[in-house]
Design an enzyme around this catalytic site. Structure first.
Site, mmCIF file in Angstrom:
data_model
loop_
_atom_site.group_PDB
_atom_site.id
_atom_site.type_symbol
_atom_site.label_atom_id
_atom_site.label_comp_id
_atom_site.label_asym_id
_atom_site.label_seq_id
_atom_site.Cartn_x
_atom_site.Cartn_y
_atom_site.Cartn_z
ATOM 1 N N CYS A 5 -8.363 0.239 15.348
ATOM 2 C CA CYS A 5 -8.637 -0.317 16.670
ATOM 3 C C CYS A 5 -10.131 -0.239 16.924
ATOM 4 O O CYS A 5 -10.865 0.459 16.205
ATOM 5 C CB CYS A 5 -7.869 0.427 17.763
ATOM 6 N N ARG A 47 -4.795 7.689 9.897
ATOM 7 C CA ARG A 47 -4.532 7.610 8.468
ATOM 8 C C ARG A 47 -3.174 8.163 8.071
ATOM 9 O O ARG A 47 -2.779 9.253 8.492
ATOM 10 C CB ARG A 47 -5.620 8.360 7.688
ATOM 11 N N ILE A 50 -2.202 8.014 1.272
ATOM 12 C CA ILE A 50 -1.432 7.511 0.136
ATOM 13 C C ILE A 50 -2.232 7.610 -1.165
ATOM 14 O O ILE A 50 -1.715 8.032 -2.190
ATOM 15 C CB ILE A 50 -1.008 6.040 0.363
ATOM 16 N N ASN A 72 -6.413 -1.034 7.096
ATOM 17 C CA ASN A 72 -4.989 -0.748 7.036
ATOM 18 C C ASN A 72 -4.396 -1.540 5.879
ATOM 19 O O ASN A 72 -4.487 -2.773 5.863
ATOM 20 C CB ASN A 72 -4.327 -1.158 8.362
ATOM 21 N N GLY A 73 -3.801 -0.862 4.896
ATOM 22 C CA GLY A 73 -3.180 -1.580 3.792
ATOM 23 C C GLY A 73 -3.417 -0.929 2.451
ATOM 24 O O GLY A 73 -3.781 0.251 2.362
ATOM 25 N N ASP A 97 -9.120 3.104 -2.494
ATOM 26 C CA ASP A 97 -9.197 1.643 -2.508
ATOM 27 C C ASP A 97 -9.997 1.113 -1.329
ATOM 28 O O ASP A 97 -10.541 0.003 -1.382
ATOM 29 C CB ASP A 97 -7.793 1.026 -2.509
ATOM 30 N N VAL A 280 21.503 1.781 4.701
ATOM 31 C CA VAL A 280 22.261 2.077 5.916
ATOM 32 C C VAL A 280 23.365 1.042 6.073
ATOM 33 O O VAL A 280 23.306 -0.049 5.492
ATOM 34 C CB VAL A 280 21.386 2.084 7.185
ATOM 35 N N SER A 354 10.354 -2.869 -0.853
ATOM 36 C CA SER A 354 11.451 -3.609 -0.248
ATOM 37 C C SER A 354 11.431 -5.063 -0.716
ATOM 38 O O SER A 354 10.457 -5.513 -1.326
ATOM 39 C CB SER A 354 11.352 -3.524 1.285
#
Length: 742
Positions: A5, A47, A50, A72-73, A97, A280, A354
């Site tokens: 932000c 953060r 990762i 972000n990513g 990265d 689920v 996913s």
């Protein structure tokens, strides 16, 4: 995965403002936070660690400190890029990265995107020029919103962060309501908040001297190779997807995988031997519960499987919390199921893969068959007659074949706005208190159809869904629900190298009469049991139709439909009519009802200042135990001896059925008949002919070599007493016969 932000310009207590903007998105990154401030800009960051867990904190800077990045990513080819940039003279202080991304901008500026492979939304600030550079990834996996306040910029990963800026005035956007009622989401760049926009996928933006300039750097274009054979296609898909999975599994933490009964997630999971998968389901029969399928496949491919059965009470209680995290109403009930599967996954891993994007890229939705199925009907029956038949069909009960004839009235550009079509213009005019805001949703799709005008109808539908449905629904819920549980969700199908292969497939290798995602399923079949690879598209089924015929949840929705918020926007008499028709099983209005209910819940949170937990419906009251009028207290405690009754159950359509008596429950003296195995024709997988046996290299049907797997249907016959359902079923069979003959 993180949250970002920031804002430019002078402001009292700027440090407190950026802290509030950052704190409200803590769920996106609970591991650490960071802020950069100077006299022009404030940049905030949360953060979720990762990669490079020790040294990857942000904001991050280049060698001389002139460039500042919050991001972000994930960049999946960052290791190769780092070597290339080091060869060009760049110096690195971390193994993250994010630092590679910053140096890529420093080296290539706006041309950096042709070097990147990943998902991202980032902001880069140049201290010398006071310029701010924002960018969003190729397909819109990661979100980025912005607004202009006076002459200043305010941006964030989530809208709720922008709402914390004291100079932003929150105002409701009624144009977004009009669009939402048709699409079940808000097509980007529009939002429900006036003056807040989404940066579109494949775009970057400069903010310089109070001026915003946006530019598109990537457009998903289809370029079919009509000479491609089936074997070539399957080989290419398998190779590029394996490479994508390998890239998407790069992390310094454990990576897991979602798993359903469908081919998309199953194909991903086939590369996760020895690792964890998550599923689920709902306790409403096999149609609404894929856990058994997923468990069976897990055993075959050797993964550790975790599953959760979502109760009705849990689902409904989660609706307000989910809509808070969504920022904007989303009437896709699967987002709540996604909330629960990300929640159980976050208890075991930090990253999951996913299957999102496979349907849009490879042609997986059943509706992509419509152009082929409608072809002969639209050719034989004139438009004026189709309209007349459609008008009659709309007056009929919800019977088999009715929706087919209604959908087939108009050409593609007038009837297809995406996978969801809730209310048309006429219905919105009747429903809304202010009917003037109602518009034809097809208008919002014209620009997409113009850009896709040279494609065939199936590819036009894919192009539209990639740019609208996938961004506004599929990827929005994937990001918000995973981030609500501090979980990074990666989508290996939405990789630009995978898209290069998908976009080169001729249409019959994507969609044909035998299946959707035709070539992709063939590639998956090399890694999965055939019954999984060829399983029909199911989606993420949620039993909203059943719940809305349950008296308890009927009243939950009815209370909302008669609330002051409902009175403000809608003609509540019509809302109650929709609700009663559905409850009485006269119509299936479940999707229309759910669309309105979700909007009302969301509105009360964001414009009614009601806390999400205060909107959760009351739990179903426990039924009182029946006591006979003259029964004594002692007698009431004694259970009478009665014959055990078959257990009552509910099938997938909400109809109450009785569980059949098992063999073991029968008395010994009754002779049992010999059991005969019956062939389950529905589950039988018929052999599918090869692509070359159906289509020539030109992509057109090959005469004399077509293989017809379906029996010829009987001609339509008329009697004095025609059953409408039989008539429409017969008409559909006749149309299929004409298509087969062609």
């Amino acid at each position: 995965m993180c949250g970002i932000c920031g804002f430019t310009g002078e402001l009292e207590q700027r440090e407190d403002v950026i802290q509030k903007m950052t704190e409200v998105i803590t769920h996106r990154g609970p591991d650490s936070d960071g802020v950069y401030m100077d006299d022009y800009i404030a940049m905030g960051f949360r953060r979720l660690s990762i990669i490079d867990l020790e040294n990857g904190d942000q904001p991050i800077y280049n060698e001389d400190g002139n460039l500042v990045l919050t991001y972000n990513g994930e960049i999946y080819n960052y290791q190769e890029l780092k070597k290339e940039l080091e060869g060009l003279g760049h110096k690195f202080s971390t193994t993250s990265d994010s630092e590679v991304l910053l140096h890529a901008f420093e080296e290539w500026n706006e041309d950096m995107f042709e070097h990147l492979r990943g998902m991202f939304a980032f902001a880069i600030y140049n201290k010398d020029t006071k310029a701010v550079f924002l960018a969003r990834d190729f397909f819109g996996i990661k979100p980025l919103h912005f607004t202009i306040i006076g002459d200043d910029l305010c941006y964030a990963s989530e809208i709720k962060s922008i709402l914390e800026h004291p100079n932003f005035t929150k105002r409701f956007n009624d144009k977004a309501l009009d669009a939402y009622l048709s699409f079940q989401y808000v097509p980007q760049p529009m939002t429900f908040f006036k003056d807040i926009e989404c940066l579109l996928p494949g775009h970057f933006m400069w903010f310089r001297d109070g001026v915003v300039e946006t530019q598109r750097y990537f457009e998903p274009k289809f370029k079919p190779d009509l000479e491609m054979t089936e074997d070539e296609a399957v080989d290419k898909i398998e190779k590029v997807f394996e490479d994508s999975i390998k890239a998407h599994k790069i992390a310094d933490v454990e990576v897991g995988c979602f798993l359903s009964s469908g081919v998309d997630s199953s194909y991903v999971a086939s590369y996760f031997e020895g690792q964890k998968t998550f599923t689920v389901g709902f306790d409403f029969g096999e149609k609404y519960n894929e856990i058994t399928w997923a468990q069976s496949l897990s055993e075959k491919i050797g993964v550790e499987h975790h599953a959760k059965l979502i109760s009705s009470e849990e689902f409904w209680a989660a609706v307000p919390k989910v809509q808070y995290h969504m920022d904007q109403p989303l009437a896709d009930p699967s987002c709540i199921a996604l909330y629960f599967v990300t929640k159980i996954a976050s208890e075991h891993v930090k990253v999951v893969l996913s299957g999102e994007g496979a349907d849009e890229l490879f042609g997986g939705y059943t509706c992509y068959n419509d152009p082929r199925v409608f072809k002969w009907y639209q050719k034989i029956v004139p438009y004026f007659l189709r309209r007349g038949i459609g008008w009659i069909c709309k007056k009929l009960p919800d019977i088999k074949g009715r929706d087919y004839l209604i959908r087939a009235i108009h050409p593609l550009e007038k009837r297809y706005i995406g996978n969801a079509y809730m209310y048309d213009e006429k219905q919105k005019k009747a429903l809304l208190k202010n009917p003037e805001i109602a518009s034809d949703p097809a208008r919002m799709c014209r620009r997409m159809y113009t850009r896709a005008r040279r494609y065939d109808d199936e590819t036009k539908m894919q192009y539209l869904d990639i740019n609208m449905w996938m961004v506004g629904d599929i990827l929005l819920k994937a990001d918000r629900m995973s981030m609500a549980n501090s979980l990074e969700l990666r989508v290996p199908f939405l990789d630009k190298e995978v898209f290069k292969v998908a976009s080169s497939l001729p249409t019959p290798l994507r969609v044909n009469k035998y299946n959707t995602k035709y070539a992709m399923r063939k590639a998956a079949a090399r890694h999965l049991p055939e019954e999984v690879a060829e399983k029909p598209k199911l989606g993420f089924p949620v039993p909203t139709r059943v719940w809305l015929r349950d008296e308890h949840y009927y009243h939950v929705v009815k209370d909302m439909f008669t609330s002051p918020t409902a009175e403000k926007f809608f003609n509540t008499e019509l809302l109650l009519q929709y609700l009663d028709e559905h409850f009485d099983e006269k119509e299936d209005n479940s999707r229309k009802i759910w669309t309105i209910y979700v909007f009302l819940v969301w509105y009360q949170i964001y414009f009614g200042a009601v806390a999400p937990e205060d909107l959760a419906p009351a739990e179903r009251p426990a039924p009182p135990e029946p006591v006979e009028e003259n029964e004594t207290e002692d007698q009431a405690d004694v259970e009478p001896e009665t014959e055990e009754q078959p257990e009552e159950d509910v099938d997938a359509e909400g109809t109450k059925v009785f569980t059949p008596v098992k063999d073991d429950d029968l008395p010994d003296e009754l002779p049992l008949p010999e059991k005969k195995e019956e062939a389950a024709e529905e589950d039988e997988i018929k052999p599918v002919p090869k692509y070359e046996d159906i289509y020539s290299s030109s992509g057109k049907p090959t005469t004399g070599r077509r293989v017809n797997l379906e029996a010829k249907s009987k001609p339509i016959s008329f009697t004095d007493d025609i059953d409408p359902e039989d008539f429409f079923a017969s008409l559909k069979d006749k149309l299929r016969e004409n298509i087969d003959d062609e």
